[in-house]
Motif scaffolding. Structure first.
Motif, PDB file in Angstrom:
ATOM      1  N   VAL A 345       0.874  -1.179   0.000  1.00  0.00           N
ATOM      2  CA  VAL A 345       0.000   0.000   0.000  1.00  0.00           C
ATOM      3  C   VAL A 345       0.905   1.222   0.000  1.00  0.00           C
ATOM      4  O   VAL A 345       2.118   1.106   0.174  1.00  0.00           O
ATOM      5  N   HIS A 428      -2.928   5.881  -4.545  1.00  0.00           N
ATOM      6  CA  HIS A 428      -2.411   4.806  -5.396  1.00  0.00           C
ATOM      7  C   HIS A 428      -2.678   5.020  -6.883  1.00  0.00           C
ATOM      8  O   HIS A 428      -2.181   4.246  -7.695  1.00  0.00           O
ATOM      9  N   TYR A 482      -6.750  -6.384   0.891  1.00  0.00           N
ATOM     10  CA  TYR A 482      -7.243  -5.059   1.249  1.00  0.00           C
ATOM     11  C   TYR A 482      -8.537  -4.726   0.517  1.00  0.00           C
ATOM     12  O   TYR A 482      -8.723  -5.084  -0.646  1.00  0.00           O
ATOM     13  N   TYR A 484     -10.659  -1.512  -0.677  1.00  0.00           N
ATOM     14  CA  TYR A 484     -10.535  -0.073  -0.930  1.00  0.00           C
ATOM     15  C   TYR A 484     -11.952   0.482  -1.085  1.00  0.00           C
ATOM     16  O   TYR A 484     -12.763  -0.103  -1.793  1.00  0.00           O
ATOM     17  N   VAL A 499      -8.412   2.496   2.884  1.00  0.00           N
ATOM     18  CA  VAL A 499      -7.970   1.133   2.598  1.00  0.00           C
ATOM     19  C   VAL A 499      -8.070   0.408   3.924  1.00  0.00           C
ATOM     20  O   VAL A 499      -7.523   0.881   4.931  1.00  0.00           O
ATOM     21  N   ASN A 501      -7.996  -3.505   5.970  1.00  0.00           N
ATOM     22  CA  ASN A 501      -7.714  -4.934   5.905  1.00  0.00           C
ATOM     23  C   ASN A 501      -8.879  -5.645   6.599  1.00  0.00           C
ATOM     24  O   ASN A 501      -8.986  -5.613   7.822  1.00  0.00           O
ATOM     25  N   TYR A 525     -12.488  -4.571  -4.303  1.00  0.00           N
ATOM     26  CA  TYR A 525     -11.959  -5.695  -3.520  1.00  0.00           C
ATOM     27  C   TYR A 525     -11.529  -6.796  -4.474  1.00  0.00           C
ATOM     28  O   TYR A 525     -12.325  -7.271  -5.284  1.00  0.00           O
TER      29      TYR A 525
END
Lengths: 535, 234
Positions: A345, A428, A482, A484, A499, A501, A525
């Protein structure tokens, strides 16, 4: 008492004197009104590859922007100022050092359109690198080395013998110390892949001095150690330009500008710039892709068919800056953010978007911690400086595969291949470019991996049960679990992005009342993206 | 407004009722706009600073010789800057200082008395206000850059003490005397600073006397020069 006055006077005098020198050494761009009475032969001026690129992109060979600056104008300016150095065809300008009196004379010349202050200091987009470079491969992080190319599925290029052959890459950096001797570049030297070099500060060919930053960057495009590639474009051709001087506190963007024209002239297909301008000259609100001269130059280069790849910058932790640097703010620049290893990430230092005028940046991301060739050995540097050349290598391979693509087709395909696409966020971009998208046998259909359900006053994101892995999309490089998601307003602007987990949780719920009617919840995802509009 | 903003953010995060087993890796809100009012080269800026200054120059009259190097000032403060343009700014500061004068045990010593001791020092603690005018040089973005400051200060000397050591029969005794009647209650002076970002060279001259008129003590040196560090990023 007298001593103190003397001391202060001396300090003040030296300071004022240094500032007088500064005034005199203050750089300005003198822009001219026209390019009348100049002669231009593109076949004489450009490298053959530059001509080919123009033809491929349907560009006119006689674009007036490429015409030389009128020598009479330059001579007239030189007769007024003590020093004039860099000449820019694209901006029809010459860079000079002048004091206020000389500026007044320059501005009064009939062929002078305007005089603008030149900006300062370029910063390599890397952090201090790991000093542990005592030996070669056996001393580096094997997991990192493996992931360096595989996180982009880059091994598919190499197994299909795609190595950037025939693609010419210009690398702008602070110096390439050791490229002429390091074993990582043995094949580059043996095959004469370095086509041209130029040190814009010292006006000479030798760029194998000063900083090792460019060496590390180049190795993450083309290096090979003990048969193990460090970058994807190991067979590409290179133009190496030294545009930044660490020892000089006020180095200027003029060298970047001169280098981009030089790269165009010498037939560059791709420019990798792991450099950026920040607070020394600019304010964050000026990172709009229009204000800085280098951003404008990068856009012109893109207009000439060159793919410009630039590091996003390392100001992500800097509360006074935080956003991407220039020229990474330019619309047509492929801006690359950095991911941390092994989490995959955004690295905390990686500058974030959007641009000051609200455009999406960075465009894509890649690993920011890499194994790279240092002066004599290997190092593990980190910074967006090293994410950018990884993507440059990726782009070179792709261009070898699809030579008919224009630079902007290449740009869009890199974005669309990326792991999060069509989802993006300002940390990202579209994620990590994926080579697998361009090899039919590895293409996979995106299957829904979750459902979004509204129930009473809640929204639930329910992960689909994964039994064999066939139900989920394997075409994701992040290889992480992860999730998002982002909250967007009705016109598509991202209000917040996250983000998380999810670990073992199968259902993720949120209250409906944190959304306004018309707002969007967008979720990604494991390769699948879906939206839910609040009614 | 700010409270509502934070409350809604907290509510948004809390709304993930069933996220107990989840970890937030990134949570970001893109900036709606950039603060163009506050910053190192914006209209307003403020920061803390620390300084170490050495007393220099001869005493104003004989009998007040000091050990140079050991006699120094420590300074802490907070500075505000109001920028008018790229070149000119004005500002104010609050300062707290500790000056220590190590007295030389010369034959003609008179400060604070003519008794010879193994070592002794006079310590002044003061707090006050300063005003300054700043001239910046050169073009720059959002950072402090090179500057020259001229300023004045006034402070209240809220504590003084006389510390000395006596050695007798191999025993060292530290004596600390406070509440003396000879130090002046207020101090004022001029200063100049020469800086590049957060590194500053500073020179000061105290216009006022260290001792009140009734004491008739010879005056200590009034100049100091030293380094200051601005507590801001660069």
């Amino acid at each position: 008492m007298h001593m103190l006055f003397l001391t202060l006077t001396l300090f003040s005098a030296s300071f004022v004197q240094s500032n007088n020198l500064e005034d005199h050494s203050q750089g300005y761009w003198v822009f001219f009104t026209d390019k009348e009475d100049v002669h231009f032969d593109p076949h004489q001026f450009f490298d053959e590859k530059a001509i080919e690129r123009r033809i491929r992109n349907g560009l006119c060979l006689y674009d007036t922007i490429d015409f030389p600056v009128n020598q009479k104008y330059i001579a007239a300016v030189k007769s007024i100022v003590p020093r004039a150095d860099v000449v820019s065809r694209w901006f029809n300008a010459v860079h000079v050092y002048a004091d206020e009196g000389e500026l007044d004379i320059l501005e009064a010349l009939s062929f002078v359109k305007s005089v603008e202050p030149a900006s300062l200091r370029l910063v390599p987009a890397s952090l201090e690198y790991d000093a542990n470079e005592a030996s070669m491969l056996d001393r580096v992080d094997a997991g990192l080395l493996k992931n360096q190319l595989s996180h982009m599925k880059g091994n598919l290029f190499h197994s299909n013998e795609i190595t950037g052959k025939g693609v010419r890459i210009a690398v702008f950096d602070a110096g390439f110390r050791g490229v002429d001797s390091h074993p990582a570049f043995r094949h580059v030297r043996k095959n004469n892949q370095i086509i041209a070099t130029w040190d814009f500060h010292r006006d000479r060919k030798n760029v194998y001095t000063s900083s090792v930053h460019g060496t590390m960057v180049l190795s993450t495009i083309a290096g090979i150690i003990d048969g193990q590639p460090l970058g994807l474009a190991t067979d590409a051709e290179f133009l190496l330009a030294r545009t930044e001087i660490r020892r000089e506190p006020l180095a200027e963007e003029k060298y970047w500008l001169a280098a981009v024209e030089w790269a165009d002239q010498h037939g560059a297909d791709i420019i990798n710039s792991s450099l950026g301008y920040i607070f020394h000259r600019y304010f964050p609100e000026e990172m709009d892709g229009k204000t800085s001269l280098v951003a404008r130059a990068a856009n012109i280069a893109a207009g000439k068919g060159i793919l410009v790849v630039n590091a996003a910058g390392n100001q992500g932790n800097d509360n006074h800056w935080r956003i991407i640097v220039t020229p990474a703010d330019a619309d047509s620049v492929l801006t690359v953010g950095a991911l941390q290893h092994p989490e995959m990430v955004r690295a905390p230092y990686s500058s974030v978007g959007p641009t000051a005028d609200g455009r999406m940046k960075p465009n894509v991301s890649a690993l920011g911690t890499v194994v790279a060739a240092s002066r004599r050995r290997l190092a593990q540097p980190m910074g967006t400086s090293f994410a950018s050349p990884l993507v440059t290598g990726f782009a070179a391979c792709l261009w070898q595969m699809f030579p008919g693509w224009t630079n902007m087709e290449l740009f869009r395909n890199i974005e669309q291949s990326s792991s999060l696409y069509p989802y993006y966020d300002y940390a990202h971009g579209f994620g990590i470019p994926q080579a697998s998208r361009f090899f039919q046998e590895h293409q996979q259909f995106t299957m829904p991996t979750f459902d979004i359900i509204s129930e009473n006053d809640s929204i639930h994101i329910i992960k689909r049960k994964i039994i064999t892995g066939r139900e989920i999309n394997q075409n994701t490089a992040t290889e992480n679990e992860y999730l998002y998601y982002q909250k967007m307003n009705a016109d598509g602007r991202i209000l917040r992005y996250y983000v998380i987990n999810p670990e073992e949780a199968r259902k993720i719920s949120m209250c409906l009342d944190v959304f306004l009617p018309g707002q969007l919840l967008r979720v990604h995802y494991r390769g699948y993206t879906a939206e839910f509009r609040i009614l | 407004m700010l409270k509502i903003k934070y409350l809604s953010l907290v509510l948004f995060l809390l709304s993930f009722g069933s996220l107990s087993a989840q970890r937030v890796v990134i949570a970001k809100e893109p900036p709606k706009s950039h603060d163009t009012e506050y910053g190192m080269n914006r209209k307003h800026f403020s920061h803390g600073f620390l300084g170490l200054h050495f007393i220099i120059g001869p005493p104003e009259s004989s009998g007040a010789d000091i050990h140079y190097g050991r006699s120094r000032s420590l300074e802490y403060g907070y500075r505000y800057k109001r920028r008018f343009n790229d070149t000119f700014s004005i500002g104010s500061e609050i300062i707290a200082r500790r000056h220590a004068f190590h007295i030389k045990q010369t034959e003609d010593k008179e400060v604070p008395d003519d008794i010879k001791r193994d070592s002794e020092k006079l310590v002044f603690l003061d707090a006050g206000l300063g005003l300054y005018k700043r001239v910046n040089f050169g073009q720059r973005g959002n950072y402090i850059g090179r500057f020259l400051d001229f300023g004045a200060y006034a402070s209240w000397v809220f504590h003084t003490r006389h510390v000395y050591f006596l050695e007798e029969d191999g025993l060292s005794t530290r004596v600390r005397v406070s509440g003396m009647n000879y130090p002046a209650s207020f101090a004022w002076g001029l200063n100049a600073r020469l800086g590049f970002n957060n590194l500053v060279i500073k020179g000061s001259y105290q216009l006022s006397d260290h001792f009140n008129d009734s004491s008739a003590l010879p005056e200590l040196p009034k100049y100091s020069v030293g380094l200051e560090i601005g507590l801001h990023p660069f």
